[in-house]
Design an enzyme around this catalytic site. Structure first.
Site, PDB file in Angstrom:
ATOM      1  N   SER A  69      50.262  86.095  48.855  1.00 47.30           N
ATOM      2  CA  SER A  69      48.938  86.673  48.629  1.00 47.30           C
ATOM      3  C   SER A  69      48.230  86.070  47.419  1.00 47.30           C
ATOM      4  O   SER A  69      47.379  86.695  46.813  1.00 47.30           O
ATOM      5  CB  SER A  69      49.035  88.207  48.472  1.00 47.30           C
ATOM      6  N   ARG A  70      48.626  84.855  47.065  1.00 49.68           N
ATOM      7  CA  ARG A  70      48.053  84.117  45.936  1.00 49.68           C
ATOM      8  C   ARG A  70      48.249  84.856  44.608  1.00 49.68           C
ATOM      9  O   ARG A  70      47.525  84.641  43.647  1.00 49.68           O
ATOM     10  CB  ARG A  70      46.572  83.795  46.181  1.00 49.68           C
ATOM     11  N   LEU A  71      49.274  85.695  44.556  1.00 48.57           N
ATOM     12  CA  LEU A  71      49.610  86.400  43.317  1.00 48.57           C
ATOM     13  C   LEU A  71      50.696  85.595  42.597  1.00 48.57           C
ATOM     14  O   LEU A  71      51.831  86.045  42.414  1.00 48.57           O
ATOM     15  CB  LEU A  71      50.069  87.835  43.630  1.00 48.57           C
TER      16      LEU A  71
END
Length: 194
Positions: free
Chosen positions: A172-174
């Site tokens: 989640s692009r975290l």
């Protein structure tokens, strides 16, 4: 999450993993410089050494990057190892390596690369491939049967880091981002938002 205290050791461990995962040029790194007009310029070079003093690559000092680094001695490096989903960014001032370091590395290069360092007027306009090949032949004749010495315009640059950032891809692009800043008393690490 505990952040390892030494960014150079962390880089070394990650670089060993990259060498296992990437069969060709795991030492490829983008180096960014800035020109007199303030415009940035980036290109890929090969990292040839690193230690607590910094990250070393070699080039023709009369090339565009050489001229820019001599005039504005700061650079940024960016390593991206896609199979590991890891990126390392290094920023800092730049210094020319010692003649002894440059000589030792130059002697380790293949003879063709040594000849090329003399023959190529790196970053200058080339009229034709024949022109380059003629220059190579001329250098080969000049040093036939002899050791090729290091050209006076060819040496190394060491990026002395004051900032090193490690990035690891997450869902989640975290992503995980850890930045190390060099202070008078040593390296200080902190996490960054992705």
């Amino acid at each position: 999450m505990l952040i390892p205290p030494d960014p150079i050791q962390r880089f070394s461990d990650l670089f060993e993993r990259a060498k296992q995962a990437i069969p060709v040029d795991p030492n490829a790194v983008v180096v960014a410089t800035v020109g007199a007009d303030g415009r940035p310029s980036a290109r890929v070079v090969l990292l040839k050494d690193f230690d607590s003093r910094g990250f070393v690559f070699f080039t023709n000092h009369e090339s565009r990057k050489g001229r820019e680094l001599l005039a504005h001695p700061f650079a940024a490096l960016c390593f991206y190892w896609q199979p590991l989903e890891e990126q390392v960014r290094v920023e800092g001032r730049v210094e020319v390596v010692s003649d002894e370091e440059a000589d030792a590395y130059f002697k380790s290069r293949a003879r063709g690369s040594q000849v090329g360092a003399w023959a190529s007027l790196q970053s200058q306009r080339l009229g034709s491939r024949d022109e380059l090949e003629t220059r190579v032949e001329d250098v080969e004749k000049r040093y036939a049967g002899a050791e090729v010495p290091r050209p006076p315009h060819w040496s190394g640059f060491r990026v002395v880091p004051d900032r090193i950032e490690f990035w690891h891809s997450r869902q989640s692009r975290l992503h995980d981002r850890h930045v190390y800043l060099r202070e008078p008393d040593g390296w200080h690490a902190q996490m960054l938002y992705p």
